[in-house]
Design an enzyme around this catalytic site. Structure first.
Site, PDB file in Angstrom:
ATOM      1  N   THR A   1       0.840  -1.200   0.000  1.00 15.32           N
ATOM      2  CA  THR A   1       0.000   0.000   0.000  1.00 15.32           C
ATOM      3  C   THR A   1       0.873   1.247   0.000  1.00 15.32           C
ATOM      4  O   THR A   1       2.058   1.201   0.313  1.00 15.32           O
ATOM      5  CB  THR A   1      -0.928   0.021   1.228  1.00 15.32           C
ATOM      6  N   CYS A   2       0.251   2.351  -0.334  1.00 19.71           N
ATOM      7  CA  CYS A   2       0.913   3.647  -0.401  1.00 19.71           C
ATOM      8  C   CYS A   2       1.671   3.921   0.899  1.00 19.71           C
ATOM      9  O   CYS A   2       1.130   3.682   1.980  1.00 19.71           O
ATOM     10  CB  CYS A   2      -0.146   4.728  -0.637  1.00 19.71           C
ATOM     11  N   PRO A   3       2.916   4.335   0.800  1.00 15.57           N
ATOM     12  CA  PRO A   3       3.675   4.789  -0.367  1.00 15.57           C
ATOM     13  C   PRO A   3       4.615   3.733  -0.947  1.00 15.57           C
ATOM     14  O   PRO A   3       5.433   4.037  -1.814  1.00 15.57           O
ATOM     15  CB  PRO A   3       4.507   5.939   0.212  1.00 15.57           C
ATOM     16  N   GLU A   4       4.517   2.489  -0.491  1.00 20.31           N
ATOM     17  CA  GLU A   4       5.488   1.456  -0.878  1.00 20.31           C
ATOM     18  C   GLU A   4       5.605   1.210  -2.386  1.00 20.31           C
ATOM     19  O   GLU A   4       6.733   1.098  -2.887  1.00 20.31           O
ATOM     20  CB  GLU A   4       5.195   0.152  -0.145  1.00 20.31           C
TER      21      GLU A   4
ATOM     22  N   ASP B   1      -2.800  -1.752  -5.220  1.00 16.80           N
ATOM     23  CA  ASP B   1      -3.234  -0.556  -4.503  1.00 16.80           C
ATOM     24  C   ASP B   1      -3.844   0.442  -5.486  1.00 16.80           C
ATOM     25  O   ASP B   1      -3.163   0.911  -6.391  1.00 16.80           O
ATOM     26  CB  ASP B   1      -2.036   0.078  -3.790  1.00 16.80           C
TER      27      ASP B   1
END
Length: 108
Positions: free
Chosen positions: A33-36, A60
């Site tokens: 999920t954000c920011p990954e 995501d």
């Protein structure tokens, strides 16, 4: 950002011209999920040479906003963008999961 980029709903009847080009490097960001996903994309861009293509797959939905912005701000070309639904199953149930796919060309 590349010209003529559109979202293609992947399905069995997709024509050859709608298929993404072959990439030089694969990036699997499914389940992150954000920011990954964008952090991994940034790292992957540093690993390839100018002009090479990265094929990124993510689950995501925020990547539909973040990846185009990443490309625009850093000068990379978003060559292709698509999405499709897969069916994920576990021991008790199955659910539909959206997968988002991007082909990015590293700038000079």
């Amino acid at each position: 950002m590349g010209r003529g980029v559109g979202i293609v709903e992947e399905r069995e009847s997709v024509t050859e011209q709608d298929r993404p080009p072959k990439a030089d490097k694969q990036l699997d960001a499914r389940g992150l999920t954000c920011p990954e996903p964008v952090m991994l994309l940034h790292r992957t861009v540093r690993e390839v040479s100018a002009g090479q293509l990265i094929d990124m797959v993510a689950t995501d939905p925020s990547t539909t906003r973040d990846v185009p912005k990443f490309c625009h701000f850093l000068g990379h070309e978003l060559v292709w963008e698509g999405r499709h639904t897969i069916q994920a199953t576990d021991n008790t149930a199955s659910t539909d999961v959206q997968e988002y796919r991007y082909i990015i060309r590293k700038s000079d």
